[in-house]
Design a protein around this motif. Structure first.
Motif, mmCIF file in Angstrom:
data_model
loop_
_atom_site.group_PDB
_atom_site.id
_atom_site.type_symbol
_atom_site.label_atom_id
_atom_site.label_comp_id
_atom_site.label_asym_id
_atom_site.label_seq_id
_atom_site.Cartn_x
_atom_site.Cartn_y
_atom_site.Cartn_z
ATOM 1 N N GLN A 22 27.306 -45.837 -20.659
ATOM 2 C CA GLN A 22 27.099 -45.103 -21.914
ATOM 3 C C GLN A 22 27.389 -45.996 -23.125
ATOM 4 O O GLN A 22 26.836 -45.797 -24.206
ATOM 5 N N ALA A 23 28.249 -46.972 -22.918
ATOM 6 C CA ALA A 23 28.647 -47.844 -24.036
ATOM 7 C C ALA A 23 27.515 -48.785 -24.443
ATOM 8 O O ALA A 23 27.507 -49.281 -25.572
ATOM 9 N N LEU A 24 26.578 -49.045 -23.540
ATOM 10 C CA LEU A 24 25.525 -50.019 -23.840
ATOM 11 C C LEU A 24 24.696 -49.627 -25.067
ATOM 12 O O LEU A 24 24.530 -50.451 -25.975
ATOM 13 N N PRO A 25 24.166 -48.387 -25.117
ATOM 14 C CA PRO A 25 23.408 -48.052 -26.325
ATOM 15 C C PRO A 25 24.271 -48.095 -27.582
ATOM 16 O O PRO A 25 23.802 -48.444 -28.659
ATOM 17 N N MET A 26 25.569 -47.790 -27.404
ATOM 18 C CA MET A 26 26.465 -47.845 -28.560
ATOM 19 C C MET A 26 26.575 -49.297 -29.068
ATOM 20 O O MET A 26 26.484 -49.558 -30.264
ATOM 21 N N ALA A 27 26.743 -50.224 -28.130
ATOM 22 C CA ALA A 27 26.834 -51.635 -28.501
ATOM 23 C C ALA A 27 25.533 -52.081 -29.172
ATOM 24 O O ALA A 27 25.554 -52.809 -30.179
ATOM 25 N N PHE A 28 24.411 -51.628 -28.640
ATOM 26 C CA PHE A 28 23.122 -51.992 -29.226
ATOM 27 C C PHE A 28 23.032 -51.468 -30.661
ATOM 28 O O PHE A 28 22.606 -52.182 -31.581
ATOM 29 N N ALA A 29 23.474 -50.213 -30.840
ATOM 30 C CA ALA A 29 23.422 -49.616 -32.178
ATOM 31 C C ALA A 29 24.316 -50.389 -33.144
ATOM 32 O O ALA A 29 23.945 -50.625 -34.295
ATOM 33 N N ILE A 30 25.479 -50.807 -32.644
ATOM 34 C CA ILE A 30 26.405 -51.575 -33.507
ATOM 35 C C ILE A 30 25.742 -52.875 -33.953
ATOM 36 O O ILE A 30 25.759 -53.240 -35.128
ATOM 37 N N VAL A 31 25.119 -53.559 -32.990
ATOM 38 C CA VAL A 31 24.476 -54.840 -33.306
ATOM 39 C C VAL A 31 23.325 -54.616 -34.286
ATOM 40 O O VAL A 31 23.197 -55.331 -35.296
ATOM 41 N N PHE A 68 33.278 -53.993 -27.782
ATOM 42 C CA PHE A 68 33.538 -53.949 -26.333
ATOM 43 C C PHE A 68 35.019 -53.653 -26.073
ATOM 44 O O PHE A 68 35.371 -52.828 -25.237
ATOM 45 N N ILE A 69 35.867 -54.309 -26.866
ATOM 46 C CA ILE A 69 37.313 -54.095 -26.702
ATOM 47 C C ILE A 69 37.671 -52.638 -27.021
ATOM 48 O O ILE A 69 38.415 -51.984 -26.287
ATOM 49 N N VAL A 70 37.101 -52.110 -28.097
ATOM 50 C CA VAL A 70 37.398 -50.723 -28.487
ATOM 51 C C VAL A 70 36.942 -49.759 -27.400
ATOM 52 O O VAL A 70 37.663 -48.822 -27.024
ATOM 53 N N ILE A 71 35.754 -50.018 -26.853
ATOM 54 C CA ILE A 71 35.228 -49.137 -25.804
ATOM 55 C C ILE A 71 36.146 -49.157 -24.582
ATOM 56 O O ILE A 71 36.516 -48.119 -24.033
ATOM 57 N N VAL A 72 36.550 -50.348 -24.183
ATOM 58 C CA VAL A 72 37.416 -50.481 -23.001
ATOM 59 C C VAL A 72 38.773 -49.825 -23.256
ATOM 60 O O VAL A 72 39.304 -49.110 -22.398
ATOM 61 N N VAL A 73 39.311 -50.024 -24.449
ATOM 62 C CA VAL A 73 40.621 -49.442 -24.767
ATOM 63 C C VAL A 73 40.541 -47.922 -24.758
ATOM 64 O O VAL A 73 41.410 -47.238 -24.209
ATOM 65 N N ASN A 74 39.471 -47.379 -25.328
ATOM 66 C CA ASN A 74 39.319 -45.926 -25.342
ATOM 67 C C ASN A 74 39.190 -45.359 -23.937
ATOM 68 O O ASN A 74 39.712 -44.289 -23.626
ATOM 69 N N LEU A 75 38.504 -46.106 -23.111
ATOM 70 C CA LEU A 75 38.365 -45.705 -21.719
ATOM 71 C C LEU A 75 39.739 -45.698 -21.037
ATOM 72 O O LEU A 75 40.097 -44.749 -20.324
ATOM 73 N N ALA A 76 40.509 -46.752 -21.324
ATOM 74 C CA ALA A 76 41.848 -46.840 -20.738
ATOM 75 C C ALA A 76 42.714 -45.681 -21.212
ATOM 76 O O ALA A 76 43.505 -45.113 -20.447
ATOM 77 N N VAL A 77 42.537 -45.309 -22.496
ATOM 78 C CA VAL A 77 43.319 -44.190 -23.046
ATOM 79 C C VAL A 77 42.964 -42.893 -22.318
ATOM 80 O O VAL A 77 43.843 -42.110 -21.936
ATOM 81 N N ASP A 78 41.659 -42.685 -22.074
ATOM 82 C CA ASP A 78 41.229 -41.483 -21.360
ATOM 83 C C ASP A 78 41.854 -41.427 -19.967
ATOM 84 O O ASP A 78 42.306 -40.373 -19.504
ATOM 85 N N LEU A 79 41.865 -42.590 -19.307
ATOM 86 C CA LEU A 79 42.439 -42.638 -17.953
ATOM 87 C C LEU A 79 43.950 -42.393 -18.000
ATOM 88 O O LEU A 79 44.530 -41.770 -17.120
ATOM 89 N N LEU A 80 44.553 -42.891 -19.059
ATOM 90 C CA LEU A 80 45.995 -42.736 -19.208
ATOM 91 C C LEU A 80 46.374 -41.268 -19.439
ATOM 92 O O LEU A 80 47.414 -40.806 -18.976
ATOM 93 N N TYR A 81 45.501 -40.550 -20.140
ATOM 94 C CA TYR A 81 45.720 -39.120 -20.339
ATOM 95 C C TYR A 81 45.956 -38.427 -18.997
ATOM 96 O O TYR A 81 46.886 -37.648 -18.832
ATOM 97 N N ALA A 82 45.042 -38.732 -18.092
ATOM 98 C CA ALA A 82 45.102 -38.086 -16.777
ATOM 99 C C ALA A 82 46.405 -38.415 -16.076
ATOM 100 O O ALA A 82 46.988 -37.581 -15.366
ATOM 101 N N ALA A 83 46.864 -39.644 -16.280
ATOM 102 C CA ALA A 83 48.109 -40.047 -15.635
ATOM 103 C C ALA A 83 49.304 -39.341 -16.269
ATOM 104 O O ALA A 83 50.272 -38.979 -15.585
ATOM 105 N N LEU A 84 49.238 -39.144 -17.583
ATOM 106 C CA LEU A 84 50.371 -38.554 -18.296
ATOM 107 C C LEU A 84 50.416 -37.036 -18.168
ATOM 108 O O LEU A 84 51.477 -36.440 -18.126
ATOM 109 N N ASP A 85 49.248 -36.420 -18.148
ATOM 110 C CA ASP A 85 49.179 -34.962 -18.160
ATOM 111 C C ASP A 85 48.375 -34.474 -16.958
ATOM 112 O O ASP A 85 47.157 -34.635 -16.927
ATOM 113 N N PRO A 86 49.032 -33.888 -16.000
ATOM 114 C CA PRO A 86 48.340 -33.456 -14.785
ATOM 115 C C PRO A 86 47.255 -32.414 -15.056
ATOM 116 O O PRO A 86 46.359 -32.227 -14.235
ATOM 117 N N ARG A 87 47.335 -31.768 -16.226
ATOM 118 C CA ARG A 87 46.309 -30.763 -16.521
ATOM 119 C C ARG A 87 44.968 -31.404 -16.831
ATOM 120 O O ARG A 87 43.931 -30.786 -16.748
#
Lengths: 548, 327
Positions: free
Chosen positions: B14-23, B303-322
């Motif tokens: 999903q990030a690919l079109p976003m990167a294209f739009a940014i460029v 790319f860094i922002v996309i990866v970090v946001n993805l990591a944050v989403d994954l971290l949510y799941a780890a922090l909050d079982p809901r």
């Protein structure tokens, strides 16, 4: 046949004499006391071998080859790695470097250089006339921004033997002998550049030269390291083991680094002039303004002559009379500068003409001229409005614009300042001509043929070419004089032609020179042996050494 | 493929079109601004001719229509070639790789420092709500938020470099230092890192203090905290295991957002401290209209922002079982 004067190989003998002369001259100019404080640094003492000199260079070089990009930062660093065919002494006369001697013949259409023997490139290859031929024809003439004009008359370089190079010219071009130092026309290695894409050659970032220092490392954004060339042809030099050029982008941080002793040498006004006064009082530091005559910068205004108000000579003269140049220099440049009376600065004594029409500060005269031009004050006291696109290099030029705005307001001219970044300014001023008055600094150069005619020659009014004649000035008489001086081999007649050109320029005023600029070098008092030549700030630090 | 991996893969695609739009957007913006690299280089050179300009534009690929310039660029990217920076005389990929580690080091150190101290002060402020200490922390954190970074940087230099002479004022390493080993070199980088990292962290630290405080106060009032206390848990256990853990979600969100925004802050701090990072390089690229370099940096930072946001989403799941990672 003209032969080079038989001088000693290097001009070390007269350095002290020059320092004293410079001190008196600067004092006579009424420049700030600190300007001459470098002269107070004792030049005596035997050079000490060894040590690391840490310098700061700003902006960071973009390439270490002036043919690729000749901004001063590039040249200032790479002149330590490369040599030129010549050097220049305090009197701005050529001295031997890679060329041991030279002869001008055939009415100025031929220059024969006898090259130094036994010189090696830093990679061990032999330096020969083939390198000179390649550099002159492929780099200086084709690639170098200024070289394309300077070497326009160069047809070929003959190399009858490995140590002789003969420049064949279509017409006499005396300017060439003023453009052969290690900053302007670097002799580069044919064996590393031939048959390559020169602009993308990796050697542009890791140069291999014949100069006093060998390139060691360039960590982009951090520093460039050069090390002593033990096999340098100028025996006993360089004195330093290592040169480090640090990149510190913030001016205040550069001042701090000087104060803390982290850097020894900061050329090209590396700190804000407001800080210079403070640093001048630091007993560990010295301040100098010598070493910049090779470029001889002049601060000036360009008038867009297609503006109906500015097309009137009386208006341009009125503006010239309305600006207090000394006040401008004292306020904006803290006294570092000298009011300009001509586009050729007075330090270029071989070319400067003081007897030109003067436009001294006289607001009354300015008002009278504006009245005469029919530009009377309106109800709000304003006669007319012009926009000022100041040179977007830091705050200094905006401050200068502010100062001029106040001067012009007094005579009823509304001077509106417009800020922008450099590429936008360049496009506006040199391509769109969508400006009224811009400010600029022009490197007139040690031989003004390199820097002045481009502003005044009518055929150089070419849209889209930065640093060209953007005012639209067109005077056949000025064109005639320029064409004549470009091919005049006789020094006396050439000086007269330059004098004539300055008089024409100051009569017609397409440009208004305001200040002969003074760059400032700040250095540790431990640093000795800094050259005093006109191109010292752009020359190698082969003579420099650090005292204990 | 496990659900979480599929999720990661999907997000990256999903990030690919976003990167294209940014460029595309940045390319157009840069093309709309007046002036190009040839103007800059010719202007600096102090002399130019029409042939010189023509030659430069041909060499830089600026002599062809804009849409073809863009297509050429995209074609290069598809071959993992970010182009060549004629301004810097290096391939863009190499330039970015050379500068990126310095920015990552500076940014991560600053964020970590801000997180540690910010959360700690936020907890203290929330625990002592309404007290003088709480007021003091609020005032100091507001000041940190409001003070310009360049000024803080210069003041730290005056104190620690000029007056006390404890720390170097600029650069990343001591030039020409004769390191006895890797440890020596890291120690040297660490000494150079202190002032820029502290400066950069001050801005973020203030945000963490305020967010932690308000999140903690919100959670304090909830029923499960009362239950935890009623169970007889120690106050430390209540604060750390129950209140802080639940208050962490907004902190993690803000950290993710800030890692993207931190590039903006690094421009100033890298300039003041001569830190050889990507922020400064981007600034230079803007002012010299070095399109290839700037687009390369934008691509890298997005790319860094996309990866970090993805990591944050994954971290949510780890922090909050809901929170669950779903398709």
């Amino acid at each position: 046949m003209l032969k080079n004067p038989s001088r000693s190989p290097l001009p070390a003998v007269s350095r002290r004499r020059f320092s004293q002369g410079a001190f008196i001259a600067l004092a006579a100019l009424g420049l700030p006391g600190g300007v001459a404080s470098a002269a107070a640094v004792p030049a005596a003492g035997q050079p000490v071998r060894g040590g690391t000199l840490v310098a700061v260079i700003q902006p960071e070089p973009t390439a270490l080859a002036s043919a690729v990009n000749n901004n001063y930062a590039n040249a200032s660093v790479s002149a330590n790695v490369y040599d030129g065919l010549l050097r220049y002494d305090e009197e701005m006369l050529p001295q031997p470097a890679l060329a041991e001697s030279w002869e001008v013949s055939d009415g100025g259409r031929s220059i024969l250089f006898r090259l130094r023997k036994g010189v090696k490139w830093h990679d061990g290859a032999d330096f020969t006339a083939a390198d000179v031929r390649f550099s002159a024809l492929e780099l200086w003439k084709k690639l170098h921004a200024r070289g394309r004009v300077t070497f326009a008359a160069l047809l070929d370089v003959e190399t009858p033997d490995p140590h002789t190079a003969i420049f064949r010219l279509s017409a006499p071009a005396p300017v060439i002998l003023s453009a052969l130092n290690a900053a302007e026309s670097q002799v580069m290695p044919k064996h590393l550049y031939e048959n390559t894409d020169i602009l993308k050659n990796p050697r542009n970032n890791a140069p291999v030269g014949t100069g006093p220092f060998i390139f060691k490392e360039w960590r982009k954004g951090q520093h460039i390291v050069l090390e002593r060339n033990p096999g340098y042809w100028d025996e006993g030099k360089p004195h330093l083991d290592r040169l480090v050029f640090r990149i510190i982008p913030d001016a205040a941080s550069r001042a701090v680094a000087l104060e803390t002793g982290e850097i020894h040498y900061a050329p090209f006004t590396a700190v804000p002039l407001a800080d210079v006064a403070r640093l001048r009082d630091d007993p560990a530091l010295a301040v100098s303004t010598s070493g910049y005559a090779f470029q001889s910068h002049v601060f000036l205004l360009d008038f867009n002559l297609s503006n109906p108000h500015l097309a009137d000579l009386r208006v341009r003269r009125a503006i010239a009379h309305a600006i207090d140049r000394q006040g401008l220099i004292d306020t904006v440049w803290y006294g570092f500068g000298k009011p300009a009376v001509s586009p050729v600065p007075s330090q270029l004594t071989r070319f400067h003409n003081p007897d030109v029409p003067r436009h001294d500060y006289d607001p009354g005269r300015a008002e009278a001229l504006l009245d005469e031009a029919g530009l009377l004050r309106g109800a709000n006291g304003i006669r007319f409005t012009v926009t000022h696109d100041y040179l977007p290099f830091g705050e200094t030029y905006r401050d200068a614009g502010e100062y001029i705005r106040n001067n012009l307001k007094k005579v009823g001219i509304d001077f509106v300042l417009r800020g922008q970044d450099y590429p936008s300014w360049t496009r506006r001023v040199y391509t769109d001509y969508a400006y009224d008055i811009d400010s600029n600094t022009v490197a007139v150069m040690m031989d003004p043929e390199m820097g002045l005619p481009r502003l005044l020659l009518s055929t150089n009014h070419v849209r889209g070419v930065p640093t060209s004649n953007n005012t639209g000035y067109d005077n056949p008489e000025a064109d005639r004089v320029i064409k004549a001086l470009q091919v005049e081999p006789d020094a006396g007649k050439r000086k007269a032609l330059f004098g004539e050109l300055q008089a024409i320029a100051m009569t017609d005023l397409p440009i208004l020179p305001l200040s002969e600029m003074r760059h400032v070098t700040i250095h540790s008092r431990k640093l000795r042996g800094l050259a005093q030549a006109p191109d010292a700030a752009l020359a190698s630090l082969a003579d420099a050494w650090l005292s204990a | 493929m496990p659900t979480s991996l599929r999720y990661v893969f999907r997000r990256l695609v999903q990030a690919l079109p976003m990167a294209f739009a940014i460029v595309l957007l940045n390319f157009l913006l840069l093309k709309l601004t007046p002036g190009d690299l040839a103007d800059v280089i010719a202007g600096e050179s102090g002399s130019a001719t029409p042939e010189f300009m023509e030659n430069l534009r041909r060499l830089y690929g600026l002599d062809i229509p804009v849409h073809l310039q863009f297509l050429n660029y995209i074609q290069g990217i598809l071959h993992f070639d970010l182009g060549y920076s004629f301004r810097q005389g290096m391939p863009v990929g190499e330039l970015i790789l050379e500068r990126l580690p310095a920015t990552i080091l500076l940014s991560l150190t600053a964020i970590l420092f801000a997180l540690l101290i910010g959360v700690l002060l936020g907890v203290v402020a929330a625990r002592s709500r309404g007290s003088l200490l709480d007021e003091a922390i609020s005032v100091v954190s507001t000041m940190g938020f409001a003070t310009p970074l360049f000024w803080v940087g210069l003041m730290l230099i005056v104190l620690f470099s000029i007056e006390l002479r404890w720390l170097p004022s600029a650069g990343m390493v001591t030039v020409g230092a004769d390191y006895r080993g890797r440890w020596d070199e890291w120690l040297d980088i660490g000494r150079h890192l202190v002032l820029p990292a502290v400066t950069l962290s001050l801005f973020f630290l203030s945000i963490y203090v305020r967010i932690t405080r308000s999140a903690m106060l919100e959670v304090y009032g909830l029923d499960f905290v009362r239950t935890a206390r009623a169970k007889g848990l120690t106050e430390a256990r209540v604060v750390i295991r129950h209140v802080l853990r639940n208050a962490l979600l907004p902190i993690v969100t803000v950290t993710g957002l800030q890692l993207g925004a931190i590039f903006g802050g690094t421009v100033v701090v890298e300039t003041v401290f001569g830190w050889p990072g990507l922020g400064r390089l981007a600034q230079e690229a803007v002012f010299s209209r070095d399109v290839n370099l700037l687009l390369g940096i934008f691509l890298c930072s997005s790319f860094i922002v996309i990866v970090v946001n993805l990591a944050v989403d994954l971290l949510y799941a780890a922090l909050d079982p809901r929170v669950e990672v779903r398709q």
